[in-house]
Design a protein around this motif. Structure first.
Motif, mmCIF file in Angstrom:
data_model
loop_
_atom_site.group_PDB
_atom_site.id
_atom_site.type_symbol
_atom_site.label_atom_id
_atom_site.label_comp_id
_atom_site.label_asym_id
_atom_site.label_seq_id
_atom_site.Cartn_x
_atom_site.Cartn_y
_atom_site.Cartn_z
ATOM 1 N N ASP A 233 47.255 24.012 33.476
ATOM 2 C CA ASP A 233 48.442 24.744 33.915
ATOM 3 C C ASP A 233 48.182 25.622 35.133
ATOM 4 N N ILE A 234 46.935 25.717 35.556
ATOM 5 C CA ILE A 234 46.599 26.615 36.665
ATOM 6 C C ILE A 234 46.534 25.822 37.963
ATOM 7 N N ASP A 235 47.519 26.009 38.816
ATOM 8 C CA ASP A 235 47.529 25.267 40.082
ATOM 9 C C ASP A 235 48.003 26.134 41.252
ATOM 10 N N GLY A 236 47.924 27.472 41.091
ATOM 11 C CA GLY A 236 48.380 28.373 42.146
ATOM 12 C C GLY A 236 47.503 28.290 43.388
ATOM 13 N N LYS A 237 48.118 28.573 44.538
ATOM 14 C CA LYS A 237 47.403 28.575 45.818
ATOM 15 C C LYS A 237 47.185 30.013 46.278
ATOM 16 N N LYS A 301 47.744 31.416 32.970
ATOM 17 C CA LYS A 301 48.246 30.109 33.425
ATOM 18 C C LYS A 301 48.867 30.198 34.822
ATOM 19 N N ASN A 302 49.222 31.413 35.252
ATOM 20 C CA ASN A 302 49.840 31.586 36.570
ATOM 21 C C ASN A 302 48.887 32.150 37.609
ATOM 22 N N MET A 303 47.614 32.322 37.260
ATOM 23 C CA MET A 303 46.699 32.952 38.221
ATOM 24 C C MET A 303 46.391 32.007 39.375
ATOM 25 N N ARG A 304 46.046 32.621 40.482
ATOM 26 C CA ARG A 304 45.730 31.862 41.688
ATOM 27 C C ARG A 304 44.451 32.434 42.306
ATOM 28 N N HIS A 312 36.244 41.866 28.935
ATOM 29 C CA HIS A 312 35.896 42.717 27.790
ATOM 30 C C HIS A 312 37.079 43.619 27.409
ATOM 31 N N SER A 313 37.108 43.997 26.154
ATOM 32 C CA SER A 313 38.242 44.773 25.636
ATOM 33 C C SER A 313 38.374 46.144 26.294
ATOM 34 N N ASP A 314 37.269 46.646 26.880
ATOM 35 C CA ASP A 314 37.310 47.953 27.539
ATOM 36 C C ASP A 314 37.442 47.837 29.057
ATOM 37 N N ALA A 315 37.760 46.619 29.541
ATOM 38 C CA ALA A 315 37.960 46.393 30.985
ATOM 39 C C ALA A 315 36.763 46.850 31.812
ATOM 40 N N SER A 316 35.563 46.592 31.311
ATOM 41 C CA SER A 316 34.357 47.111 31.959
ATOM 42 C C SER A 316 33.742 46.163 32.985
ATOM 43 N N HIS A 317 34.347 44.982 33.180
ATOM 44 C CA HIS A 317 33.802 44.042 34.164
ATOM 45 C C HIS A 317 34.951 43.323 34.858
ATOM 46 N N VAL A 318 34.697 42.888 36.088
ATOM 47 C CA VAL A 318 35.728 42.195 36.861
ATOM 48 C C VAL A 318 35.073 41.161 37.771
ATOM 49 N N GLY A 319 35.773 40.043 37.962
ATOM 50 C CA GLY A 319 35.344 39.012 38.898
ATOM 51 C C GLY A 319 36.555 38.509 39.654
ATOM 52 N N MET A 320 36.331 37.834 40.780
ATOM 53 C CA MET A 320 37.429 37.285 41.578
ATOM 54 C C MET A 320 37.550 35.786 41.346
ATOM 55 N N TYR A 321 38.746 35.342 40.991
ATOM 56 C CA TYR A 321 38.970 33.918 40.716
ATOM 57 C C TYR A 321 38.935 33.130 42.024
ATOM 58 N N LEU A 322 38.196 32.015 42.002
ATOM 59 C CA LEU A 322 38.048 31.169 43.179
ATOM 60 C C LEU A 322 38.846 29.875 43.087
ATOM 61 N N GLY A 323 39.305 29.560 41.882
ATOM 62 C CA GLY A 323 39.934 28.261 41.659
ATOM 63 C C GLY A 323 38.971 27.347 40.930
ATOM 64 N N GLY A 349 42.349 39.927 30.765
ATOM 65 C CA GLY A 349 43.581 39.577 31.454
ATOM 66 C C GLY A 349 43.349 39.393 32.939
ATOM 67 N N VAL A 350 44.438 39.149 33.643
ATOM 68 C CA VAL A 350 44.372 38.870 35.092
ATOM 69 C C VAL A 350 45.311 39.818 35.828
ATOM 70 N N VAL A 351 44.858 40.336 36.980
ATOM 71 C CA VAL A 351 45.694 41.190 37.815
ATOM 72 C C VAL A 351 45.745 40.623 39.227
ATOM 73 N N ARG A 352 46.852 40.949 39.915
ATOM 74 C CA ARG A 352 47.062 40.399 41.275
ATOM 75 C C ARG A 352 47.222 41.546 42.262
ATOM 76 N N PRO A 353 46.270 41.730 43.166
ATOM 77 C CA PRO A 353 46.352 42.831 44.132
ATOM 78 C C PRO A 353 47.503 42.721 45.112
ATOM 79 N N ASP A 354 47.915 41.501 45.477
ATOM 80 C CA ASP A 354 48.903 41.338 46.545
ATOM 81 C C ASP A 354 50.235 40.798 46.049
ATOM 82 N N LYS A 355 50.615 41.158 44.816
ATOM 83 C CA LYS A 355 51.874 40.654 44.277
ATOM 84 C C LYS A 355 53.046 41.338 44.955
#
Length: 355
Positions: A233-237, A301-304, A312-323, A349-355
Motif C-alpha cells: 500500500d506504500i507508493d508515495g513519492k 500506508k500513506n508514508m512517502r 519505540h513507545s517513548d518516541a526515543s528513536h527516529v529514522g528517515m524513510y527512503l522508500g 508512527g510516522v510524521v511528515r515535516p512538509d505536510k
C-alpha cells in the motif's frame, strides 16, 4: 572406523612424546600450556543473546537520556536568546527613561526660573488679550505634552519592571534546564559506560557473534514487517523538499553516532533528521519526542520518502524513510549512520515535516 584411526594416531603420538621426554640425553620438550583457570568459558548463544538484550536496553536508556539532554539544550538556547533580547529592551528602556527624566527636569527648572508662578497666572496678568489667547493655546499644548511625557515616563518605568521580572524568571528556567542537561549528561555517560563495559567482557569472536545476532534480530523484525503486506500500500513519492532532505541524510552515511551531535562530523538520531530537513529549508523540532508531538502524523500506508518514522513507545528513536521499506538513521553509540529496514525496530508512527 574413523574414530578408531583417530584414537590409534593419538595413542602413537602420546607414546612418541613419552619417548622423547624420557630418552637419555634427549632434549626436553616444553609441556603444552594448560588452559588458565582465569580464562572465561565461551558464552552460549543463549547467554550471548541475553548480553545483546542487556546492551540494547542500556543504549535505549542512553537514547532516552539523550533526547532529554537535547530538549534541555534547545530550551536553554531559546531562553538565552530571550534573555539577550530582554537585556537589550532593558537597556533601551533605561536610555528612554533617562531622556524622559531629563525632559521632566528641564520643565521643573523652567518653572523655577519663572518664579514658581503657574503659567495660568502669568498669562492672566498679561496686558495683551491676543497674547493671552495665544499663550493659553500654547499652555494647553504644553499641559498636554507634559501629561503625555509623565504618562510615557510611568509606562517606561512599568515596562522596565516587567522586563526585569521576566528576565529573572527566564534566568531561573535557564538554570533549571542547565541542571536538567547536567543530569541527563550524567545518565547518558553512565548507560553508555555500562554498555561498553559489558561489551568489553566479550572475546573478539563473541563480539562478532553479537553483531551477527543484532543483524539477525533486525532482519527477523524487518521480514515480519514486510511479510505483513504493508509495503503493497506504500507508493508515495517524495516531495521536492523531501528529496533534498534525503540527499543530505544519505550523504552522512558512514559518519559516527555521537549523542547530542548535529553534524557535520557526527550525529545522533534526531540530530541527523533535524539537520537534513533544515538543509531542505524546513525547520523541525530537535528531538525525536518533539518531532512526534509537533509534526503532522500520517498513516504508515500513506508514508512517502522523506517522512520520519518514530520508534519505540517513548518516541526515543527516529529514522528517515527512503522508500522500498528502508530508512537512513544514526543507530547508537559505536555505530555509524547507515541504511536499514524500516521495520527492524518497533514503529510508533510516522510524521511528515512538509505536510
Amino acid at each position: 572406523m574413523t574414530g578408531k584411526r583417530y584414537s590409534a594416531a593419538a595413542t602413537v603420538a602420546l607414546i612418541c612424546a613419552a619417548v622423547v621426554v624420557t630418552a637419555p640425553g634427549a632434549a626436553y620438550a616444553s609441556p603444552a600450556p594448560s588452559p588458565r583457570p582465569t580464562d572465561p568459558a565461551p558464552r552460549s548463544d543463549k547467554s550471548l543473546e541475553q548480553v545483546r538484550k542487556d546492551i540494547d536496553e542500556l543504549y535505549h536508556d542512553a537514547g532516552v537520556a539523550t533526547d532529554a539532554y537535547n530538549a534541555a539544550e534547545e530550551k536553554a538556547d531559546k531562553q538565552s536568546e530571550q534573555i539577550v533580547k530582554l537585556a537589550k529592551d532593558i537597556a533601551d528602556g533605561q536610555a528612554k527613561l533617562k531622556r524622559l527624566q531629563a525632559r521632566a527636569g528641564a520643565a521643573a527648572r523652567a518653572q523655577y526660573r519663572g518664579g514658581g508662578m503657574p503659567d495660568e497666572a502669568q498669562l492672566m496678568l498679561s496686558d495683551s488679550p491676543g497674547q493671552f489667547l495665544d499663550g493659553a493655546g500654547r499652555m494647553r499644548q504644553g499641559q498636554k505634552a507634559t501629561k503625555g511625557m509623565l504618562t510615557e515616563l510611568e509606562r517606561t518605568q512599568e515596562d522596565l519592571r516587567i522586563y526585569a521580572k521576566d528576565a529573572t524568571a527566564r534566568w531561573k528556567k535557564l538554570e533549571a534546564n542547565r541542571k536538567a542537561k547536567a543530569a541527563s549528561k550524567k545518565r547518558i555517560k553512565k548507560k553508555i559506560a555500562a554498555a561498553e563495559k559489558l561489551e568489553s567482557t566479550l572475546e573478539k569472536k563473541e563480539r562478532e557473534r553479537l553483531r551477527k545476532m543484532e543483524e539477525a534480530a533486525a532482519l527477523k523484525k524487518q521480514s515480519a514487517w514486510v511479510s505483513s503486506g504493508v509495503l503493497k500500500d506504500i507508493d508515495g513519492k517524495a516531495s521536492a523538499q523531501g528529496r533534498k532532505a534525503i540527499a543530505f541524510a544519505t550523504a552522512q552515511i558512514g559518519k559516527p553516532y555521537v549523542w547530542g551531535a548535529e553534524g557535520p562530523g557526527s550525529y545522533d538520531c534526531s540530530g541527523l533528521t533535524s539537520k537534513a530537513w533544515s538543509a531542505a529549508g524546513r525547520g523541525i523540532p530537535r528531538t525525536s519526542q518533539e518531532q512526534w508531538k509537533q509534526l503532522p502524523h500520517v498513516d504508515v500506508k500513506n508514508m512517502r520518502p522523506g517522512d520520519l518514522i518514530i520508534y519505540h513507545s517513548d518516541a526515543s528513536h527516529v529514522g528517515m524513510y527512503l522508500g522500498d521499506g528502508a530508512i537512513v538513521h544514526a543507530p547508537r553509540p559505536g555505530r555509524d549512520v547507515t541504511i536499514t529496514g524500516a521495520g527492524s525496530m518497533q514503529i510508533l508512527g510516522v510524521v511528515r515535516p512538509d505536510k
